[in-house]
Write an enzyme that holds these catalytic residues in place. Structure first.
Site, PDB file in Angstrom:
ATOM      1  N   LYS A   1       4.635   9.036   8.578  1.00 39.17           N
ATOM      2  CA  LYS A   1       4.028   8.682  10.197  1.00 39.17           C
ATOM      3  C   LYS A   1       5.184   9.288  10.746  1.00 39.17           C
ATOM      4  CE  LYS A   1       1.511   5.100   8.009  1.00 39.17           C
ATOM      5  NZ  LYS A   1       1.412   4.803   6.508  1.00 39.17           N
TER       6      LYS A   1
ATOM      7  N   ASP B   1       9.464   2.680  -0.670  1.00 37.42           N
ATOM      8  CA  ASP B   1       8.559   3.950   0.514  1.00 37.42           C
ATOM      9  C   ASP B   1       8.569   3.329   1.872  1.00 37.42           C
ATOM     10  OD1 ASP B   1       6.202   4.143   1.559  1.00 37.42           O
ATOM     11  OD2 ASP B   1       4.121   3.290   0.223  1.00 37.42           O
TER      12      ASP B   1
ATOM     13  N   TYR C   1       0.434  -1.115  -0.278  1.00 34.36           N
ATOM     14  CA  TYR C   1      -0.388   0.425   0.207  1.00 34.36           C
ATOM     15  C   TYR C   1       0.896   1.745   0.135  1.00 34.36           C
ATOM     16  CZ  TYR C   1      -3.522   3.538   1.619  1.00 34.36           C
ATOM     17  OH  TYR C   1      -4.136   4.748   2.051  1.00 34.36           O
TER      18      TYR C   1
HETATM   19  C1  LIG Z   1       0.176   4.882   5.788  1.00 42.27           C
HETATM   20  C2  LIG Z   1       1.014   4.824   4.997  1.00 42.27           C
HETATM   21  C3  LIG Z   1       1.331   5.549   3.184  1.00 42.27           C
HETATM   22  C4  LIG Z   1       0.337   6.528   3.557  1.00 42.27           C
HETATM   23  O1  LIG Z   1       0.309   7.593   4.421  1.00 42.27           O
HETATM   24  P1  LIG Z   1      -0.423   8.685   4.484  1.00 42.27           P
HETATM   25  O2  LIG Z   1      -0.528   9.846   5.680  1.00 42.27           O
HETATM   26  O3  LIG Z   1      -2.155   7.673   5.029  1.00 42.27           O
HETATM   27  O4  LIG Z   1      -1.534   9.185   3.098  1.00 42.27           O
HETATM   28  C5  LIG Z   1       1.842   5.295   1.484  1.00 42.27           C
HETATM   29  N1  LIG Z   1       2.633   3.817   2.652  1.00 42.27           N
HETATM   30  C6  LIG Z   1       2.747   3.272   3.354  1.00 42.27           C
HETATM   31  C7  LIG Z   1       3.231   2.136   3.287  1.00 42.27           C
HETATM   32  C8  LIG Z   1       2.016   3.466   4.198  1.00 42.27           C
HETATM   33  O5  LIG Z   1       1.925   2.811   5.533  1.00 42.27           O
END
Ligand SMILES: *Cc1c(COP(=O)(O)O)cnc(C)c1O
Length: 430
Positions: A268, A240, A145
């Site tokens: 995060k 990511d 994701y």
């Molecule tokens: C949470 C998450 C996102 C998206 O971040 P948001 O701040 O919710 O837009 C993207 N990549 C990964 C791996 C994530 O865990």
């Protein structure tokens, strides 16, 4: 069963004026067939709901709360910053301090730009990769994701070479077809995709430890394989690390694995609980961004002074305490307890953990990718979730999510959690 009547009332009100009653879908507890609780306050590793129930929290606001909820250093930093102004829309020194931390800690990052969410970070990194390479195609992996931008809300298609299909209404097929979706941990699939389409591929984007399908690890050499194949074909490699960055180590998975991507998306933990993301990488690529380069990217609130203050305070506190070592101890204590409980119930279920991130799968055997996760016993998971919650432990309300520990979890909290985990396992299989 704890009383959740006020939460129930609020949820019903919320549903009348907020779609699904929530501002992000996973909060609605759809995967566990129930209603969510509403939070009154969160301190340390504890959440109190509006009905007065106390929970030990293993979600940590889905990753950011690495010090626990409302740590004093972050509260102080935000309070102090707020007195100077909550937004400037002009450069301020906090942006440099944050950028310097990221450049110093994250191996791949020579230059970095701040944004307001993980979604913005990955979305912008992909635009930049396309702009830099002059290519259109993106490769992502099924079960990873990357936020909710159009080019990333794409599911595996049915063809041999999977040009993706929209994973959401509202994503045009034409957009989705520019994303190729491959199974994670399958080097042959990667070879095939690049052999057929390599000169059109702008970038691979990957969660180096996929943590939106529980917690999956790359097989030995797999991340290096991603590095080698992108280099060979002139594509970029994007890690990511929105979830793993500053969490599994100071420098994220790239520090642990020694594999250095071209670009990295962060989020995060970096915001200390405020809405923050960042993307960075090689200076020659980052210099393709406006105002110096041709790739447009902007943000009214990007580099917001409160957000920078919160994030800097959190990261500095982690550094000061060498928090990663403490998190490893917490994680190891929990792992040992969970493994004992599993053994006691004669279960050989898979428990994956790195530092403070963990996932108990309700199935045995190695988890290579999301196809394996789908073979879990979801009924058992649901019973496990509710029993744990009723007993006072809040694990993620979905079998596709990772659990998070924080520095605020004490040895006693963890012991109590292990006891409750054993009860919940009994309920799950009972
Ligand atoms: C949470 C998450 C996102 C998206 O971040 P948001 O701040 O919710 O837009 C993207 N990549 C990964 C791996 C994530 O865990």
């Amino acid at each position: 069963m704890p009383d959740r009547s006020l939460s129930k009332k609020l949820f019903s009100k919320a549903k009348s004026i907020i779609p699904g009653g929530v501002n992000s879908p996973v909060r609605a507890f759809k995967n566990v067939d129930g209603d969510p609780f509403f939070v009154r306050r969160a301190r340390g590793c504890h959440i109190r709901d509006v009905d007065g129930n106390e929970l030990i929290d293993y979600i940590g606001t889905w990753g950011p709360a690495i010090l626990g909820h409302a740590p004093q250093v972050v509260i102080d930093a935000v309070t102090h910053a707020a007195k100077e102004g909550v937004s400037f829309g002009a450069p301020h020194p906090g942006e440099i301090e944050m950028a310097q931390i990221i450049v110093d800690w994250v191996p791949s990052v020579e230059k970095v730009r701040m944004v307001n969410s993980g979604t913005e970070a990955t979305m912008s990194a992909i635009r930049l990769a396309r702009g830099f390479t002059g290519r259109k195609q993106i490769v992502k992996f099924d079960g990873c994701y990357h936020g909710h931008a159009d080019s990333l809300l794409v599911a595996a298609g049915s063809g041999a070479l999977t040009h993706g299909e929209p994973d959401s209404a509202g994503v045009p097929e034409e957009f989705a077809s520019l994303t190729t979706v491959l199974p994670f941990n399958k080097p042959e699939a990667l070879d095939q995709a690049f052999a057929e389409d390599g000169e059109n591929i702008a970038a691979i984007i990957v969660e180096p430890y996929p943590a939106n399908a529980g917690l999956v690890f790359p097989q030995d050499g797999y991340l290096q394989k991603l590095r080698d194949i992108t280099t060979k074909y002139g594509a970029l490699l994007i890690f990511d690390e929105v979830m793993t960055g500053f969490r599994v180590a100071k420098g994220g998975v790239q520090e642990l694995s020694g594999v250095t991507p071209d670009l990295t998306a962060l989020g995060k933990v970096i915001g200390g609980g405020l809405p923050v993301g960042a993307f960075g990488g090689r200076a020659d690529i980052m210099d393709y961004l406006a105002p110096n380069g041709p790739v447009y990217q902007a943000g009214t609130l990007s580099g917001n002074p409160l957000a920078m203050a919160a994030g800097i305070a959190q990261l500095r506190e982690m550094e000061r305490k060498n928090g990663w070592e403490m998190l490893e101890e917490n994680g190891a204590q929990f792992e040992e307890g969970v493994r004992d409980a599993l053994k006691k119930h004669g279960l050989d279920y898979t428990f994956n953990r790195v530092g403070s991130m963990f996932c108990l799968y309700f199935r045995s055997g190695e988890i290579l990718n999301v196809d394996d996760v789908k073979e879990s016993n979801f009924d058992q998971f649901r019973r496990f979730f509710w029993k744990a919650l009723d007993e006072g432990v809040y694990f993620a309300p979905s079998p596709y999510e990772t659990g998070f520990m924080s520095l605020a979890h004490t040895s006693d909290d963890i012991d109590k959690t292990i006891e409750i985990t054993a009860l919940a396992l009994e309920a799950a299989i009972g």
